[in-house]
Design a protein around this motif. Structure first.
Motif, PDB file in Angstrom:
ATOM      1  N   LEU A  23       0.834  -1.210   0.000  1.00 45.50           N
ATOM      2  CA  LEU A  23       0.000   0.000   0.000  1.00 45.50           C
ATOM      3  C   LEU A  23       0.866   1.256   0.000  1.00 45.50           C
ATOM      4  O   LEU A  23       1.779   1.403   0.809  1.00 45.50           O
ATOM      5  CB  LEU A  23      -0.928  -0.003   1.219  1.00 45.50           C
ATOM      6  CG  LEU A  23      -1.957  -1.139   1.235  1.00 45.50           C
ATOM      7  CD1 LEU A  23      -2.710  -1.153   2.551  1.00 45.50           C
ATOM      8  CD2 LEU A  23      -2.928  -1.017   0.064  1.00 45.50           C
ATOM      9  N   ASP A  24       0.550   2.141  -0.922  1.00 45.57           N
ATOM     10  CA  ASP A  24       1.244   3.410  -1.104  1.00 45.57           C
ATOM     11  C   ASP A  24       0.534   4.462  -0.244  1.00 45.57           C
ATOM     12  O   ASP A  24      -0.642   4.758  -0.469  1.00 45.57           O
ATOM     13  CB  ASP A  24       1.214   3.786  -2.588  1.00 45.57           C
ATOM     14  CG  ASP A  24       2.020   5.019  -2.921  1.00 45.57           C
ATOM     15  OD1 ASP A  24       1.974   5.995  -2.161  1.00 45.57           O
ATOM     16  OD2 ASP A  24       2.686   5.016  -3.978  1.00 45.57           O
ATOM     17  N   CYS A  25       1.251   5.054   0.703  1.00 47.03           N
ATOM     18  CA  CYS A  25       0.642   5.995   1.655  1.00 47.03           C
ATOM     19  C   CYS A  25       1.144   7.419   1.470  1.00 47.03           C
ATOM     20  O   CYS A  25       1.076   8.233   2.412  1.00 47.03           O
ATOM     21  CB  CYS A  25       0.922   5.539   3.082  1.00 47.03           C
ATOM     22  SG  CYS A  25       0.343   3.887   3.484  1.00 47.03           S
ATOM     23  N   ARG A  36      -2.435  10.921  -4.484  1.00 48.34           N
ATOM     24  CA  ARG A  36      -3.027  10.231  -5.640  1.00 48.34           C
ATOM     25  C   ARG A  36      -2.272  10.559  -6.932  1.00 48.34           C
ATOM     26  O   ARG A  36      -2.090   9.698  -7.798  1.00 48.34           O
ATOM     27  CB  ARG A  36      -4.503  10.607  -5.780  1.00 48.34           C
ATOM     28  CG  ARG A  36      -5.376  10.079  -4.644  1.00 48.34           C
ATOM     29  CD  ARG A  36      -6.844  10.313  -4.919  1.00 48.34           C
ATOM     30  NE  ARG A  36      -7.658   9.962  -3.769  1.00 48.34           N
ATOM     31  CZ  ARG A  36      -8.039   8.716  -3.476  1.00 48.34           C
ATOM     32  NH1 ARG A  36      -7.679   7.726  -4.278  1.00 48.34           N
ATOM     33  NH2 ARG A  36      -8.775   8.474  -2.412  1.00 48.34           N
ATOM     34  N   GLU A  37      -1.858  11.813  -7.073  1.00 46.78           N
ATOM     35  CA  GLU A  37      -1.139  12.203  -8.278  1.00 46.78           C
ATOM     36  C   GLU A  37       0.212  11.496  -8.354  1.00 46.78           C
ATOM     37  O   GLU A  37       0.624  11.036  -9.434  1.00 46.78           O
ATOM     38  CB  GLU A  37      -0.966  13.720  -8.305  1.00 46.78           C
ATOM     39  CG  GLU A  37      -2.282  14.473  -8.481  1.00 46.78           C
ATOM     40  CD  GLU A  37      -2.126  15.970  -8.322  1.00 46.78           C
ATOM     41  OE1 GLU A  37      -1.009  16.415  -7.943  1.00 46.78           O
ATOM     42  OE2 GLU A  37      -3.106  16.707  -8.551  1.00 46.78           O
ATOM     43  N   ALA A  47       1.044  -2.266  -6.246  1.00 45.64           N
ATOM     44  CA  ALA A  47       0.621  -1.489  -5.076  1.00 45.64           C
ATOM     45  C   ALA A  47      -0.757  -0.865  -5.291  1.00 45.64           C
ATOM     46  O   ALA A  47      -1.195  -0.638  -6.427  1.00 45.64           O
ATOM     47  CB  ALA A  47       1.641  -0.408  -4.765  1.00 45.64           C
ATOM     48  N   GLN A  48      -1.421  -0.580  -4.181  1.00 42.65           N
ATOM     49  CA  GLN A  48      -2.674   0.158  -4.182  1.00 42.65           C
ATOM     50  C   GLN A  48      -2.471   1.430  -3.370  1.00 42.65           C
ATOM     51  O   GLN A  48      -1.592   1.494  -2.507  1.00 42.65           O
ATOM     52  CB  GLN A  48      -3.795  -0.675  -3.561  1.00 42.65           C
ATOM     53  CG  GLN A  48      -4.058  -1.992  -4.274  1.00 42.65           C
ATOM     54  CD  GLN A  48      -5.005  -2.866  -3.471  1.00 42.65           C
ATOM     55  OE1 GLN A  48      -6.214  -2.706  -3.511  1.00 42.65           O
ATOM     56  NE2 GLN A  48      -4.435  -3.811  -2.720  1.00 42.65           N
ATOM     57  N   PHE A  49      -3.300   2.438  -3.630  1.00 46.28           N
ATOM     58  CA  PHE A  49      -3.148   3.708  -2.930  1.00 46.28           C
ATOM     59  C   PHE A  49      -4.046   3.755  -1.702  1.00 46.28           C
ATOM     60  O   PHE A  49      -5.250   3.491  -1.783  1.00 46.28           O
ATOM     61  CB  PHE A  49      -3.479   4.876  -3.846  1.00 46.28           C
ATOM     62  CG  PHE A  49      -3.352   6.214  -3.176  1.00 46.28           C
ATOM     63  CD1 PHE A  49      -2.110   6.679  -2.766  1.00 46.28           C
ATOM     64  CD2 PHE A  49      -4.476   6.989  -2.927  1.00 46.28           C
ATOM     65  CE1 PHE A  49      -1.986   7.902  -2.126  1.00 46.28           C
ATOM     66  CE2 PHE A  49      -4.362   8.217  -2.300  1.00 46.28           C
ATOM     67  CZ  PHE A  49      -3.113   8.685  -1.896  1.00 46.28           C
ATOM     68  N   ALA A  50      -3.459   4.100  -0.564  1.00 47.96           N
ATOM     69  CA  ALA A  50      -4.205   4.263   0.684  1.00 47.96           C
ATOM     70  C   ALA A  50      -4.150   5.729   1.080  1.00 47.96           C
ATOM     71  O   ALA A  50      -3.093   6.243   1.447  1.00 47.96           O
ATOM     72  CB  ALA A  50      -3.614   3.380   1.780  1.00 47.96           C
ATOM     73  N   SER A  51      -5.265   6.397   1.006  1.00 50.62           N
ATOM     74  CA  SER A  51      -5.321   7.829   1.292  1.00 50.62           C
ATOM     75  C   SER A  51      -5.335   8.084   2.798  1.00 50.62           C
ATOM     76  O   SER A  51      -6.161   7.524   3.528  1.00 50.62           O
ATOM     77  CB  SER A  51      -6.582   8.430   0.663  1.00 50.62           C
ATOM     78  OG  SER A  51      -6.830   9.723   1.165  1.00 50.62           O
ATOM     79  N   ALA A  96       3.609  -1.249   3.914  1.00 54.10           N
ATOM     80  CA  ALA A  96       3.245   0.141   3.661  1.00 54.10           C
ATOM     81  C   ALA A  96       4.493   0.930   3.298  1.00 54.10           C
ATOM     82  O   ALA A  96       5.574   0.682   3.829  1.00 54.10           O
ATOM     83  CB  ALA A  96       2.595   0.745   4.903  1.00 54.10           C
ATOM     84  N   TYR A  97       4.342   1.873   2.383  1.00 53.05           N
ATOM     85  CA  TYR A  97       5.490   2.713   2.039  1.00 53.05           C
ATOM     86  C   TYR A  97       5.020   4.118   1.686  1.00 53.05           C
ATOM     87  O   TYR A  97       3.850   4.368   1.390  1.00 53.05           O
ATOM     88  CB  TYR A  97       6.288   2.104   0.876  1.00 53.05           C
ATOM     89  CG  TYR A  97       5.677   2.292  -0.499  1.00 53.05           C
ATOM     90  CD1 TYR A  97       6.007   3.401  -1.281  1.00 53.05           C
ATOM     91  CD2 TYR A  97       4.769   1.372  -1.021  1.00 53.05           C
ATOM     92  CE1 TYR A  97       5.446   3.576  -2.552  1.00 53.05           C
ATOM     93  CE2 TYR A  97       4.224   1.535  -2.282  1.00 53.05           C
ATOM     94  CZ  TYR A  97       4.562   2.643  -3.040  1.00 53.05           C
ATOM     95  OH  TYR A  97       4.002   2.823  -4.285  1.00 53.05           O
ATOM     96  N   ASP A  98       5.963   5.044   1.729  1.00 51.57           N
ATOM     97  CA  ASP A  98       5.747   6.393   1.223  1.00 51.57           C
ATOM     98  C   ASP A  98       7.080   6.876   0.651  1.00 51.57           C
ATOM     99  O   ASP A  98       7.972   6.063   0.398  1.00 51.57           O
ATOM    100  CB  ASP A  98       5.200   7.328   2.317  1.00 51.57           C
ATOM    101  CG  ASP A  98       6.074   7.375   3.577  1.00 51.57           C
ATOM    102  OD1 ASP A  98       7.319   7.360   3.442  1.00 51.57           O
ATOM    103  OD2 ASP A  98       5.525   7.430   4.689  1.00 51.57           O
TER     104      ASP A  98
END
Length: 283
Positions: A23-25, A36-37, A47-51, A96-98
């Protein structure tokens, strides 16, 4: 099972594993659209985006329109529904990553632990470490089948604003603030219109958990640096601006072998919203 940190080389070996969810945080406090951008421009394969705002936080107001802070915890039922949408089961390894040293990924790490899911880790060094290792990024988005994660006994602790108010008199625990020193002193009105900190709090900027390479410092060094701040981890409460980067300090404590500290989810944004609560400024 990976429960705190995972390096890029290890994650690369499992990037196509159907039992793993990545998950992309990524987030920006001053630009809510950034995450999101950035995800659309390129992310880890699969990966999926986690807002932070939409998936990892709940409504800002509670009963009686009480302000709960900028990023209050999501209701547990809503959190579980979100995690199932990401395809997470009870046996799923979550990563999880950022791109910010883990300052946002740690929030997801803490939330999963709060519902008893132990197999969750933060990518040490985040997206920069992944790319530095020569690993690819992708713009593809592949939906996953819904998962069936269930709630189990929590692996975390949290305190309420009332607990923190009472602590001003009892001194039962030490509040540790993860914000930068200028925000702690009350000198950054761009992010904190009401500046300062909770009286008696100590300051441990979350970035102090990282080395020059953007990865977490060794466990022994983290332990040495945290030890003077409180009598024991169980007598410590981590906070920040809105309960997000405080989780970075909690993750660092786990890495250091010092579990047991609690989170104050409302943090400074909740605390300073009520003028009757005292505010300290300066160092």
């Amino acid at each position: 099972m990976h429960t705190t940190l995972i390096d890029a080389a290890t994650l690369a070996q499992h990037i196509d594993d159907p039992q793993w969810v990545v998950l992309d945080c990524r987030h920006d406090l001053l630009n809510p659209a950034f995450g999101r951008e950035a995800f659309a421009a390129g992310h880890l394969p699969g990966a999926q985006f986690a807002s932070i705002d939409d998936d990892l936080s709940g409504p800002k107001t509670g009963a009686g329109s009480t302000f709960r802070g900028r990023h209050p915890l999501p209701e547990r039922a809503a959190l579980i529904e979100t995690l199932r949408r990401f395809g997470i089961d009870d046996t799923t390894q979550v990563v999880a990553y950022d791109a910010h040293g883990g300052m946002y990924a740690a929030r997801l790490w803490w939330l999963l632990r709060s519902i008893g899911h132990e197999a969750v880790a933060v990518l040490d060094g985040g997206l920069p470490a992944w790319q530095a290792a020569g690993q690819p990024v992708s713009t593809d988005v592949a939906p996953r089948a819904p998962g069936g994660i269930t709630e189990r006994p929590s692996l975390t602790r949290a305190v309420s604003v009332d607990d923190v108010v009472a602590n001003l008199s009892t001194g039962g625990f030490t509040v540790v603030d993860a914000r930068a020193s200028d925000r702690f002193r009350g000198e950054n009105e761009t992010i904190d219109p009401v500046g300062g900190h909770i009286p008696g709090a100590k300051n441990r900027f979350f970035k102090d958990n990282l080395g020059a390479d953007g990865k977490f410092k060794p466990a022994a060094q983290l332990k040495e640096e945290f030890a003077p701040l409180f009598a024991s981890p169980s007598s410590a409460v981590m906070q920040c601006g809105s309960g997000v980067t405080a989780c970075h300090n909690l993750l660092a404590l786990e890495v250091a072998g010092m579990p047991g500290a609690a989170l104050y989810p409302g943090s400074w944004s909740e605390w300073c919203a009520a003028p009757e609560r005292p505010v300290a400024t300066g160092a």
